[in-house]
Design a protein around this motif. Structure first.
Motif, PDB file in Angstrom:
ATOM      1  N   ASP A 139       0.848  -1.175   0.000  1.00 36.49           N
ATOM      2  CA  ASP A 139       0.000   0.000   0.000  1.00 36.49           C
ATOM      3  C   ASP A 139       0.886   1.229   0.000  1.00 36.49           C
ATOM      4  N   LEU A 140       0.493   2.203  -0.762  1.00 33.50           N
ATOM      5  CA  LEU A 140       1.157   3.495  -0.734  1.00 33.50           C
ATOM      6  C   LEU A 140       0.342   4.376   0.198  1.00 33.50           C
ATOM      7  N   VAL A 141       0.953   4.823   1.259  1.00 28.24           N
ATOM      8  CA  VAL A 141       0.249   5.674   2.211  1.00 28.24           C
ATOM      9  C   VAL A 141       0.964   7.005   2.325  1.00 28.24           C
ATOM     10  N   TYR A 142       0.174   8.037   2.520  1.00 24.31           N
ATOM     11  CA  TYR A 142       0.725   9.374   2.657  1.00 24.31           C
ATOM     12  C   TYR A 142      -0.241  10.209   3.464  1.00 24.31           C
ATOM     13  N   ARG A 143       0.239  11.327   3.930  1.00 23.50           N
ATOM     14  CA  ARG A 143      -0.551  12.208   4.776  1.00 23.50           C
ATOM     15  C   ARG A 143      -1.760  12.737   4.021  1.00 23.50           C
ATOM     16  N   ASP A 162      -1.567  15.350  -3.983  1.00 23.52           N
ATOM     17  CA  ASP A 162      -1.250  16.081  -5.202  1.00 23.52           C
ATOM     18  C   ASP A 162       0.038  16.888  -5.109  1.00 23.52           C
ATOM     19  N   THR A 163       0.824  16.658  -4.063  1.00 25.23           N
ATOM     20  CA  THR A 163       2.115  17.336  -4.020  1.00 25.23           C
ATOM     21  C   THR A 163       3.000  16.736  -5.103  1.00 25.23           C
ATOM     22  N   PRO A 164       3.930  17.504  -5.657  1.00 26.28           N
ATOM     23  CA  PRO A 164       4.742  16.995  -6.768  1.00 26.28           C
ATOM     24  C   PRO A 164       5.470  15.685  -6.465  1.00 26.28           C
ATOM     25  N   LYS A 165       6.034  15.547  -5.291  1.00 25.22           N
ATOM     26  CA  LYS A 165       6.788  14.328  -4.965  1.00 25.22           C
ATOM     27  C   LYS A 165       5.873  13.111  -4.864  1.00 25.22           C
ATOM     28  N   VAL A 166       4.736  13.277  -4.181  1.00 25.37           N
ATOM     29  CA  VAL A 166       3.809  12.147  -4.030  1.00 25.37           C
ATOM     30  C   VAL A 166       3.209  11.792  -5.384  1.00 25.37           C
ATOM     31  N   ARG A 167       2.831  12.791  -6.162  1.00 27.48           N
ATOM     32  CA  ARG A 167       2.262  12.532  -7.488  1.00 27.48           C
ATOM     33  C   ARG A 167       3.274  11.800  -8.371  1.00 27.48           C
TER      34      ARG A 167
END
Length: 74
Positions: A45-49, A54-59
């Motif tokens: 699973d990819l999890v993030y805050r 839509d932040t550039p790094k996460v996107r």
């Protein structure tokens, strides 16, 4: 990392038994429903805050992972 959060009392977690066996044996984690075990093959699973999807790094990471998965399916 999710097991560490559970050990700190920040919630519950699912974990591979082989990776959390020492924490269970030491009493740092408990298995609330030992009668249930999920069979897992290969899954991540990819999890993030919340709100950072839509932040550039996460996107960029999401798009890269999606492309890698598409290539595996071919």
């Amino acid at each position: 990392m999710v097991a560490e959060a559970a050990i700190r009392g920040e919630g519950v977690a699912l974990g591979r038994s082989v990776l959390i066996a020492d924490d269970i044996a030491a009493g740092r984690l408990v298995v609330p429903f030992p009668q249930y075990k999920l069979k897992a093959e290969r899954g991540y699973d990819l999890v993030y805050r919340t709100g950072s999807q839509d932040t550039p790094k996460v996107r960029a990471l999401r798009e890269w992972l999606s492309e890698e998965m598409r290539m595996l399916e071919e």
